[in-house]
Design an enzyme around this catalytic site. Structure first.
Site, PDB file in Angstrom:
ATOM      1  N   TYR A  75       0.839  -1.206   0.000  1.00  0.00           N
ATOM      2  CA  TYR A  75       0.000   0.000   0.000  1.00  0.00           C
ATOM      3  C   TYR A  75       0.872   1.254   0.000  1.00  0.00           C
ATOM      4  O   TYR A  75       0.445   2.312   0.437  1.00  0.00           O
ATOM      5  CB  TYR A  75      -0.907   0.015   1.227  1.00  0.00           C
ATOM      6  CG  TYR A  75      -2.071  -0.962   1.192  1.00  0.00           C
ATOM      7  CD1 TYR A  75      -1.851  -2.331   1.153  1.00  0.00           C
ATOM      8  CD2 TYR A  75      -3.380  -0.516   1.214  1.00  0.00           C
ATOM      9  CE1 TYR A  75      -2.913  -3.235   1.139  1.00  0.00           C
ATOM     10  CE2 TYR A  75      -4.446  -1.404   1.205  1.00  0.00           C
ATOM     11  CZ  TYR A  75      -4.205  -2.754   1.175  1.00  0.00           C
ATOM     12  OH  TYR A  75      -5.256  -3.634   1.168  1.00  0.00           O
TER      13      TYR A  75
ATOM     14  N   LYS B  66       6.460 -13.834   4.066  1.00  0.00           N
ATOM     15  CA  LYS B  66       6.836 -14.653   2.905  1.00  0.00           C
ATOM     16  C   LYS B  66       8.330 -14.438   2.657  1.00  0.00           C
ATOM     17  O   LYS B  66       8.768 -14.088   1.544  1.00  0.00           O
ATOM     18  CB  LYS B  66       5.973 -14.265   1.689  1.00  0.00           C
ATOM     19  CG  LYS B  66       6.057 -15.210   0.513  1.00  0.00           C
ATOM     20  CD  LYS B  66       5.336 -16.530   0.719  1.00  0.00           C
ATOM     21  CE  LYS B  66       5.555 -17.432  -0.484  1.00  0.00           C
ATOM     22  NZ  LYS B  66       4.956 -18.771  -0.333  1.00  0.00           N
TER      23      LYS B  66
ATOM     24  N   ASP C 215       1.216 -18.422   3.259  1.00  0.00           N
ATOM     25  CA  ASP C 215       0.337 -19.439   2.656  1.00  0.00           C
ATOM     26  C   ASP C 215      -0.030 -20.507   3.688  1.00  0.00           C
ATOM     27  O   ASP C 215      -1.186 -20.944   3.767  1.00  0.00           O
ATOM     28  CB  ASP C 215       0.951 -20.034   1.375  1.00  0.00           C
ATOM     29  CG  ASP C 215       2.433 -20.377   1.501  1.00  0.00           C
ATOM     30  OD1 ASP C 215       3.037 -20.070   2.545  1.00  0.00           O
ATOM     31  OD2 ASP C 215       2.988 -20.945   0.538  1.00  0.00           O
TER      32      ASP C 215
ATOM     33  N   ASP D  59      -4.674  -7.661   5.249  1.00  0.00           N
ATOM     34  CA  ASP D  59      -5.967  -7.379   4.621  1.00  0.00           C
ATOM     35  C   ASP D  59      -6.656  -8.688   4.233  1.00  0.00           C
ATOM     36  O   ASP D  59      -7.818  -8.932   4.570  1.00  0.00           O
ATOM     37  CB  ASP D  59      -5.728  -6.500   3.384  1.00  0.00           C
ATOM     38  CG  ASP D  59      -7.009  -6.193   2.645  1.00  0.00           C
ATOM     39  OD1 ASP D  59      -8.009  -5.859   3.305  1.00  0.00           O
ATOM     40  OD2 ASP D  59      -7.023  -6.309   1.396  1.00  0.00           O
TER      41      ASP D  59
ATOM     42  N   ASP E 219     -10.016 -10.905   6.259  1.00  0.00           N
ATOM     43  CA  ASP E 219     -11.304 -11.316   5.676  1.00  0.00           C
ATOM     44  C   ASP E 219     -11.490 -12.829   5.809  1.00  0.00           C
ATOM     45  O   ASP E 219     -12.587 -13.317   6.085  1.00  0.00           O
ATOM     46  CB  ASP E 219     -11.405 -10.923   4.199  1.00  0.00           C
ATOM     47  CG  ASP E 219     -11.968  -9.511   4.006  1.00  0.00           C
ATOM     48  OD1 ASP E 219     -11.733  -8.655   4.896  1.00  0.00           O
ATOM     49  OD2 ASP E 219     -12.627  -9.259   2.988  1.00  0.00           O
TER      50      ASP E 219
HETATM   51  C1  IPM Z   1      -9.862  -2.971   4.700  1.00  0.00           C
HETATM   52  C2  IPM Z   1     -10.282  -2.622   3.307  1.00  0.00           C
HETATM   53  C3  IPM Z   1      -9.386  -1.522   2.758  1.00  0.00           C
HETATM   54  C4  IPM Z   1      -7.975  -2.059   2.691  1.00  0.00           C
HETATM   55  C5  IPM Z   1      -9.833  -0.976   1.388  1.00  0.00           C
HETATM   56  C6  IPM Z   1     -11.241  -0.459   1.440  1.00  0.00           C
HETATM   57  C7  IPM Z   1      -8.905   0.088   0.863  1.00  0.00           C
HETATM   58  O1  IPM Z   1     -10.279  -3.754   2.510  1.00  0.00           O
HETATM   59  O2  IPM Z   1      -9.883  -2.088   5.574  1.00  0.00           O
HETATM   60  O3  IPM Z   1      -9.535  -4.127   4.955  1.00  0.00           O
HETATM   61  O4  IPM Z   1      -7.576  -2.658   1.708  1.00  0.00           O
HETATM   62  O5  IPM Z   1      -7.263  -1.863   3.668  1.00  0.00           O
HETATM   63 MG    MG Z   2      -9.964  -5.551   3.593  1.00  0.00          MG
END
Ligand code: IPM
Ligand code: MG
Length: 325
Positions: free
Chosen positions: A120, A164, A195, A219, A223
């Protein structure tokens, strides 16, 4: 609260289901007796459509001026020149630690994600034939995220550094920096390739306690962790810097269900609890978290969890349990 009087909280509903879940979080904070003064700031896609800008310098200054930020979700416009507002806030306020706790009846672990660099970095270029993004890892940012992870690991079992380093030089620096900090802090620590961590999160999530990792890995893994817990809608996060902090559910703006009154408010309410803890109200934070847990256990579940409750009904249930605790 440490100081006297109400804390000023910048409230950003944002787009999609953002405003709905933030409204729930505010209702729960009111019921809990939180002494906060909300300062509503309109930023995001709706604002961009209306004015051509998603967030002005004045908005950023307003966010900075408050004690902290309670954030819903923002939709990214389909414009290649659009710069993510959330990423800009993280960068400008140097919110370097993205802390994501994952809790269910059986599981309890935390992902600590470096929030300012890695893939990022914003250092990228693209033409029709080639595109590249520079993955920046610095000792300074690796050490400070490792320090934060060690703070959280104190009194818990262990730290897992996820990387990694077998392929990426940048992760060799990340791994080494984190290992040095953990050794100095005497925090029990292991390392794991990303991984393998992705696999273990699904097959044996109970083996994890506090994970620390770089920006994009964090990130993706967070999720995945939300899926393991049961729903993105359940999970909260804190973006913490030295003197600023932003609290947001980890789900996005979910435009497909916006306005239907069925968004899961648990992630936003839990984010509000994390905010109260950061503001120096750990007892209130614990009460809110306990009420969410009880409401969920009683069956107050939105459709993402297979239930048929609406956002308002879940909020009502949480407020009810709050009075009992
Ligand atoms: C998160 C989101 C953000 C990220 C996006 C919306 C830029 O996915 O907060 O996890 O990638 O950090
Ligand atoms: Mg995210």
């Amino acid at each position: 609260m440490s100081g006297r009087g109400a804390k000023k909280v910048a409230v950003v509903g944002g787009d999609g289901i953002g405003p709905e879940v933030v409204e729930s979080a505010l209702a729960v904070l009111r019921a809990a007796g939180a002494e906060i003064e909300p300062v509503f700031v309109e930023i995001g896609l709706v604002r961009w459509k209306r004015t051509g800008i998603a967030m002005s310098e004045e908005d950023l200054a307003a966010l900075e001026e408050c004690d902290c930020i309670l954030f819903g979700a923002i939709t990214t416009p389909p414009d290649p020149n659009y710069r993510s507002v959330l990423l800009r806030i993280r960068r400008e306020l140097d919110l370097y630690a993205n802390i994501r706790p994952f809790q269910s009846e059986k599981l309890d672990f935390i992902i600590v994600r470096e929030n300012t660099e890695g893939l990022y970095s914003g250092r990228e270029e693209m033409d029709d034939e080639q595109a590249q993004t520079v993955r920046v890892i610095t000792r300074r940012c690796s050490e400070r995220i490792a320090e934060k992870a060690c703070d959280l690991a104190a009194g818990r079992r262990k730290l897992t550094i996820v990387h990694k380093a077998n392929v990426l030089k940048s992760d060799r620096l990340f791994l080494k920096s984190c290992q040095e900090v953990a050794a100095r802090r005497a925090v029990p620590c292991e390392e794991m390739l990303v991984d393998a961590a992705a696999y273990n999160l699904v097959t044996n999530p109970g083996r994890f306690d506090v994970l620390v990792t770089t920006n994009l890995f964090g990130d993706i893994l967070s999720d995945e962790a939300a899926g393991v817990i049961g729903s993105l809608g359940l999970c909260a996060s804190a973006n913490i810097g030295t003197d600023h902090a932003l609290f947001e559910p980890i789900h996005g703006s979910a435009p497909d269900i916006a306005g239907k009154g069925i968004a899961n408010p648990a992630g936003a309410i839990r984010s509000a609890a994390m905010m109260m803890r950061w503001l120096g109200e750990p007892e209130m934070a614990g009460r809110i978290e306990g009420a969410v847990q009880k409401a969920l256990a009683s069956g107050a579940k939105t459709p993402d969890l297979g239930g048929s409750f609406g956002t308002a009904q879940v909020t009502h249930a949480v407020v009810g349990y709050l009075k009992e605790i």
